[in-house]
Design a protein around this motif. Sequence first.
Motif, short mmCIF file in Angstrom:
data_model
loop_
_atom_site.label_atom_id
_atom_site.label_comp_id
_atom_site.label_asym_id
_atom_site.label_seq_id
_atom_site.Cartn_x
_atom_site.Cartn_y
_atom_site.Cartn_z
N SER A 1 2.06 -16.28 -31.78
CA SER A 1 2.41 -17.69 -31.68
C SER A 1 3.80 -17.82 -31.07
O SER A 1 4.58 -16.88 -31.07
N GLN A 2 4.05 -19.01 -30.56
CA GLN A 2 5.33 -19.22 -29.90
C GLN A 2 6.40 -19.63 -30.91
O GLN A 2 6.14 -20.39 -31.84
N THR A 3 7.59 -19.11 -30.72
CA THR A 3 8.72 -19.51 -31.56
C THR A 3 9.94 -19.67 -30.68
O THR A 3 10.01 -19.13 -29.58
N ILE A 4 10.88 -20.40 -31.19
CA ILE A 4 12.13 -20.62 -30.48
C ILE A 4 13.28 -20.37 -31.45
O ILE A 4 13.26 -20.83 -32.58
N HIS A 5 14.24 -19.61 -30.99
CA HIS A 5 15.40 -19.27 -31.81
C HIS A 5 16.63 -19.85 -31.17
O HIS A 5 16.86 -19.68 -29.97
N GLN A 6 17.43 -20.48 -31.98
CA GLN A 6 18.67 -21.08 -31.48
C GLN A 6 19.77 -20.73 -32.47
O GLN A 6 19.62 -20.91 -33.67
N TRP A 7 20.88 -20.26 -31.93
CA TRP A 7 21.99 -19.91 -32.82
C TRP A 7 23.33 -20.09 -32.13
O TRP A 7 23.38 -20.14 -30.90
N PRO A 8 24.39 -20.27 -32.90
CA PRO A 8 24.39 -20.36 -34.37
C PRO A 8 23.95 -21.74 -34.86
O PRO A 8 23.80 -22.66 -34.06
N GLY A 27 6.72 -15.62 -27.17
CA GLY A 27 5.30 -15.92 -27.20
C GLY A 27 4.80 -16.76 -26.05
O GLY A 27 3.65 -17.22 -26.08
N THR A 28 5.61 -16.96 -25.02
CA THR A 28 5.16 -17.71 -23.86
C THR A 28 5.92 -17.20 -22.64
O THR A 28 6.96 -16.57 -22.77
#
Lengths: 112, 114
Positions: A1-8, A27-28
Amino acid sequence: SQTIHQWPATLVQPVGSPLSLECTVEGTSNPNLYWYRQAAGRGLQLLFYSVGIGQISSEVPQNLSASRPQDRQFILSSKKLLLSDSGFYLCAWKTGVVTEAFFGQGTRLTVV
Amino acid sequence: AQSVSQHNHHVILSEAASLELGCNYSYGGTVNLFWYVQYPGQHLQLLLKYFSGDPLVKGIKGFEAEFIKSKFSFNLRKPSVQWSDTAEYFCAVPGDTNAGKSTFGDGTTLTVKP
């Protein structure tokens, strides 16, 4: 599945300091990527978008810049922060023109 | 260019009250419309979407929206709100170029009192 990570998630920076916010998608492939700023009562303002590696379009003149060094990585930067850069920044991706946007958790930036 | 406007900036309701949030769009081409929700401390997520077909669309958590072409409207409704519906709600159009730049309304903050 697709996920998106943003930090901090939160960041407090002094005026004049540099900024680097990072966003990665999993995932894409070849997503459209976006940076928004969200202000209370003013909705989401599109800052930058990218339709491919190295392709950046700016929507509003400002003290910030964006880069896309890899297909699924989008970076928001500044060489010298201003007080007015404080805000809530959101990264998002889409697979097509009329599809829904998927958002990261956001970064609360406070410039002091 | 596409645009959306939301009429209510802040709505306060008691639990079990009915909800209707207004959204009007301005666009001359094929209309696609979205409602997003942002719960406190969470990321913005899709609530429901309209592409074509039945103008009454149903989303998560008992929400629905009706596309009325003659009124250029896509209002969000829920018959009976719960405290957990407290959130910010955004109406949006998805974009009409390769860039797919979504345009969002200013948002409506819904506060549901227990």
